[in-house]
Scaffold this motif. Structure first.
Motif, PDB file in Angstrom:
ATOM      1  N   LEU A 107       0.836  -1.207   0.000  1.00 38.41           N
ATOM      2  CA  LEU A 107       0.000   0.000   0.000  1.00 38.41           C
ATOM      3  C   LEU A 107       0.870   1.256   0.000  1.00 38.41           C
ATOM      4  O   LEU A 107       0.562   2.240  -0.698  1.00 38.41           O
ATOM      5  N   THR A 108       1.959   1.231   0.737  1.00 39.54           N
ATOM      6  CA  THR A 108       2.867   2.378   0.776  1.00 39.54           C
ATOM      7  C   THR A 108       3.513   2.603  -0.590  1.00 39.54           C
ATOM      8  O   THR A 108       3.607   3.743  -1.075  1.00 39.54           O
ATOM      9  N   LEU A 109       3.952   1.515  -1.235  1.00 44.13           N
ATOM     10  CA  LEU A 109       4.552   1.638  -2.562  1.00 44.13           C
ATOM     11  C   LEU A 109       3.535   2.122  -3.587  1.00 44.13           C
ATOM     12  O   LEU A 109       3.831   2.977  -4.436  1.00 44.13           O
ATOM     13  N   ALA A 110       2.328   1.563  -3.543  1.00 47.37           N
ATOM     14  CA  ALA A 110       1.293   1.932  -4.517  1.00 47.37           C
ATOM     15  C   ALA A 110       0.914   3.402  -4.403  1.00 47.37           C
ATOM     16  O   ALA A 110       0.550   4.038  -5.404  1.00 47.37           O
ATOM     17  N   SER A 111       0.996   3.952  -3.198  1.00 48.17           N
ATOM     18  CA  SER A 111       0.637   5.363  -3.001  1.00 48.17           C
ATOM     19  C   SER A 111       1.857   6.274  -3.104  1.00 48.17           C
ATOM     20  O   SER A 111       1.758   7.472  -2.831  1.00 48.17           O
ATOM     21  N   LEU A 112       3.009   5.669  -3.448  1.00 49.93           N
ATOM     22  CA  LEU A 112       4.277   6.420  -3.533  1.00 49.93           C
ATOM     23  C   LEU A 112       4.600   7.106  -2.192  1.00 49.93           C
ATOM     24  O   LEU A 112       5.153   8.203  -2.161  1.00 49.93           O
ATOM     25  N   GLY A 113       4.223   6.446  -1.126  1.00 51.11           N
ATOM     26  CA  GLY A 113       4.524   6.954   0.201  1.00 51.11           C
ATOM     27  C   GLY A 113       3.643   8.082   0.669  1.00 51.11           C
ATOM     28  O   GLY A 113       3.927   8.710   1.695  1.00 51.11           O
ATOM     29  N   ALA A 114       2.556   8.342  -0.067  1.00 51.58           N
ATOM     30  CA  ALA A 114       1.703   9.486   0.275  1.00 51.58           C
ATOM     31  C   ALA A 114       0.800   9.209   1.475  1.00 51.58           C
ATOM     32  O   ALA A 114       0.317  10.144   2.115  1.00 51.58           O
ATOM     33  N   LEU A 115       0.559   7.931   1.788  1.00 52.63           N
ATOM     34  CA  LEU A 115      -0.340   7.587   2.888  1.00 52.63           C
ATOM     35  C   LEU A 115       0.464   7.447   4.180  1.00 52.63           C
ATOM     36  O   LEU A 115       1.158   6.444   4.401  1.00 52.63           O
ATOM     37  N   ALA A 116       0.374   8.456   5.036  1.00 56.46           N
ATOM     38  CA  ALA A 116       1.154   8.458   6.270  1.00 56.46           C
ATOM     39  C   ALA A 116       0.762   7.297   7.175  1.00 56.46           C
ATOM     40  O   ALA A 116       1.622   6.695   7.832  1.00 56.46           O
ATOM     41  N   ALA A 117      -0.533   6.971   7.215  1.00 53.95           N
ATOM     42  CA  ALA A 117      -0.988   5.884   8.087  1.00 53.95           C
ATOM     43  C   ALA A 117      -0.398   4.553   7.641  1.00 53.95           C
ATOM     44  O   ALA A 117       0.011   3.731   8.474  1.00 53.95           O
ATOM     45  N   ALA A 118      -0.335   4.335   6.333  1.00 56.28           N
ATOM     46  CA  ALA A 118       0.234   3.093   5.815  1.00 56.28           C
ATOM     47  C   ALA A 118       1.725   3.017   6.119  1.00 56.28           C
ATOM     48  O   ALA A 118       2.244   1.952   6.487  1.00 56.28           O
ATOM     49  N   ARG A 119       2.421   4.130   5.981  1.00 57.64           N
ATOM     50  CA  ARG A 119       3.853   4.150   6.302  1.00 57.64           C
ATOM     51  C   ARG A 119       4.085   3.823   7.773  1.00 57.64           C
ATOM     52  O   ARG A 119       4.992   3.071   8.116  1.00 57.64           O
ATOM     53  N   GLN A 120       3.253   4.393   8.635  1.00 55.52           N
ATOM     54  CA  GLN A 120       3.397   4.147  10.064  1.00 55.52           C
ATOM     55  C   GLN A 120       3.113   2.693  10.394  1.00 55.52           C
ATOM     56  O   GLN A 120       3.858   2.063  11.160  1.00 55.52           O
ATOM     57  N   ARG A 121       2.041   2.129   9.829  1.00 54.37           N
ATOM     58  CA  ARG A 121       1.723   0.725  10.099  1.00 54.37           C
ATOM     59  C   ARG A 121       2.811  -0.198   9.556  1.00 54.37           C
ATOM     60  O   ARG A 121       3.144  -1.208  10.179  1.00 54.37           O
ATOM     61  N   PHE A 122       3.383   0.145   8.396  1.00 48.12           N
ATOM     62  CA  PHE A 122       4.478  -0.637   7.829  1.00 48.12           C
ATOM     63  C   PHE A 122       5.666  -0.662   8.795  1.00 48.12           C
ATOM     64  O   PHE A 122       6.279  -1.718   9.033  1.00 48.12           O
ATOM     65  N   ARG A 123       5.969   0.482   9.376  1.00 46.67           N
ATOM     66  CA  ARG A 123       7.081   0.557  10.324  1.00 46.67           C
ATOM     67  C   ARG A 123       6.777  -0.243  11.586  1.00 46.67           C
ATOM     68  O   ARG A 123       7.631  -0.999  12.077  1.00 46.67           O
ATOM     69  N   VAL A 124       5.569  -0.105  12.113  1.00 43.43           N
ATOM     70  CA  VAL A 124       5.199  -0.793  13.354  1.00 43.43           C
ATOM     71  C   VAL A 124       5.212  -2.309  13.151  1.00 43.43           C
ATOM     72  O   VAL A 124       5.786  -3.058  13.962  1.00 43.43           O
ATOM     73  N   TYR A 125       4.587  -2.779  12.063  1.00 40.00           N
ATOM     74  CA  TYR A 125       4.573  -4.220  11.812  1.00 40.00           C
ATOM     75  C   TYR A 125       5.980  -4.748  11.570  1.00 40.00           C
ATOM     76  O   TYR A 125       6.292  -5.892  11.916  1.00 40.00           O
ATOM     77  N   GLY A 126       6.837  -3.922  10.992  1.00 37.74           N
ATOM     78  CA  GLY A 126       8.218  -4.327  10.792  1.00 37.74           C
ATOM     79  C   GLY A 126       8.935  -4.558  12.103  1.00 37.74           C
ATOM     80  O   GLY A 126       9.629  -5.569  12.288  1.00 37.74           O
ATOM     81  N   HIS A 127       8.780  -3.632  13.038  1.00 42.77           N
ATOM     82  CA  HIS A 127       9.381  -3.799  14.362  1.00 42.77           C
ATOM     83  C   HIS A 127       8.840  -5.050  15.054  1.00 42.77           C
ATOM     84  O   HIS A 127       9.596  -5.805  15.686  1.00 42.77           O
TER      85      HIS A 127
END
Length: 322
Positions: free
Chosen positions: A278-298
């Motif tokens: 989702l982050t890639l598809a939005s070119l990083g425009a979705l802040a919520a997706a970026r945050q969830r990606f980081r959290v799930y990564g941790h």
């Protein structure tokens, strides 16, 4: 104002100087004497102690040198409490007028009630989750939103339309009142739980010992939802998964625990990949997706590293050497 019920109040605090004063003021406004308010502090580094000392003389202060966790802090407060009824209140929660009188009436009406929860509302008065079903391994397979749609009476936790007292499986620990004589029967909180699900295990244990857990909608508490979890989102997720596995081992049994040991990292990896796409598809425009990606990564890294005990919320007390 004299209170017609016998309550002590326990507030567990961790760097909550910005909200603790409002919580204590609401208790005093409800007629609780300062000497019946117990603040158990988990190693705060802010001005919490100065606030209590200067603005709330008489309030009992129990200071831990480090973050001892919610269950251990509650038990410290319970050992200090002397009243028949004890309210356990988050530092980011405030009693609304008449809350304690309504809770007292609830206990009087339901003599087998060990734990009673008031209604939780946000600043706008909207209902928050106040009750929850007992965790079971198979529910981790299905999305919670789907379970709520399939069985809203069982999985819906806000109970916004409920106007009469009713029994529930377990309650949310932001505000819950307990009968001390019942706790003496089924025991204090399990201190193996650091953060999350300690109140759930407590409620399930109460039911197993023949006591009851109730929701009392006439009592209301205003709650600033998830203040600690929002400050430490990735760490809080780690603590939840740690508690979920502990709950499975202690309550559900070996096979439930073994399943979740395998399933939780798989589900986390799926969530991490989905948020990455989702982050890639939005070119990083979705802040919520970026945050969830980081959290799930941790969270995924924590699982893959063997779930080290030192990771999670900060300032934890170290376990004593063996």
């Amino acid at each position: 104002m004299a209170l017609d019920c016998d309550f002590d109040v326990i507030i567990v605090n961790y760097n909550g100087a910005g909200v603790l004063g409002a919580a204590l003021s609401s208790c005093l406004a409800e007629g609780v004497p300062a000497t019946s308010c117990i603040v158990v502090d988990n190693g705060s580094r802010d001005a919490s102690q100065a606030l209590v000392r200067d603005d709330f003389p008489g309030v009992i202060w129990i200071g831990n040198p480090c973050n001892a966790g919610f269950a251990r802090a509650v038990n410290q407060g319970l050992r200090q409490a002397r009243a028949k009824l004890v309210l356990i209140l988050n530092n980011d929660a405030e009693l609304l007028p008449g809350a304690l009188a309504s809770l007292s009436a609830c206990f009087a009406a339901h003599p087998q009630a060990a734990v009673i929860a008031p209604r939780l509302v946000d600043a706008a008065g909207a209902a928050q989750n106040v009750a929850a079903p007992w965790p079971r391994w198979w529910r981790e397979i299905l999305p919670k939103s789907l379970l709520k749609r399939l069985a809203p009476q069982h999985f819906g936790g806000r109970l916004a339309q409920v106007g009469e007292d009713r029994t529930v499986a377990s309650v949310i620990g932001a505000a819950m009142a307990v009968r001390r004589s019942a706790v003496a029967n089924f025991g204090p909180m399990d201190e193996d739980f650091f953060f999350y699900l300690e109140e759930t295990e407590w409620c399930e244990r109460a039911w197993r010992h023949g006591w009851q857990v109730w929701f009392c909608p006439r009592a209301s508490v205003r709650h600033r939802l998830g203040a600690t979890a929002k400050r430490f989102e990735a760490a809080a997720r780690i603590e939840f998964h740690r508690s979920r596995l502990l709950y499975a081992r202690k309550v559900e049994g070996f096979w439930a625990w073994a399943f979740l040991v395998l399933w939780l990292p798989i589900r986390t990896a799926i969530d991490w990949l989905a948020q990455g796409i989702l982050t890639l598809a939005s070119l990083g425009a979705l802040a919520a997706a970026r945050q969830r990606f980081r959290v799930y990564g941790h969270l995924l890294v924590w699982h893959l590293r063997g779930r080290p005990s030192h990771l999670g919320l900060p300032d934890k007390c170290r376990e004593p050497e063996a």
